[in-house]
Design a protein around this motif. Structure first.
Motif: not given
Length: 95
Positions: A71-78
């Motif tokens: 759910q992190s912004d870093a992973y969701q951005a991918l």
């Protein structure tokens, strides 16, 4: 509780985009104490059927870390890049 694992079954559609995705993922794992255990190509199907060609196995300290990472912004951005690059079935397990 023991560790938790994410297993991804993958069929690459766009090698260049997949390479970019693979290079970006490790930085998203680091804050969650995750460790990449396996990134491999299918050698054979010993029983049953399997539609993907590649698999990844990532160990996390627990399911909270798995869910936090996903759910992190870093992973969701991918996610968009991942979907353009490959067909991916992503599963979590508690072990």
């Amino acid at each position: 509780m023991g560790n938790a694992y994410v297993i991804g079954h993958i069929t690459v559609k766009d090698v260049e985009k997949w390479t970019r995705y693979r290079e970006a993922v490790p930085a998203t794992l680091e804050p969650w104490g995750a460790e990449l255990l396996l990134r491999g190509e299918l050698a054979s199907v010993l029983s049953g059927s399997h539609r993907h060609t590649d698999t990844v196995v990532i160990r996390f300290p627990d399911l909270d870390a798995v869910n936090g990472w996903f759910q992190s912004d870093a992973y969701q951005a991918l996610i968009l890049l991942r979907s353009e690059a490959a067909e991916v079935d992503l599963l979590s397990f508690q072990g």
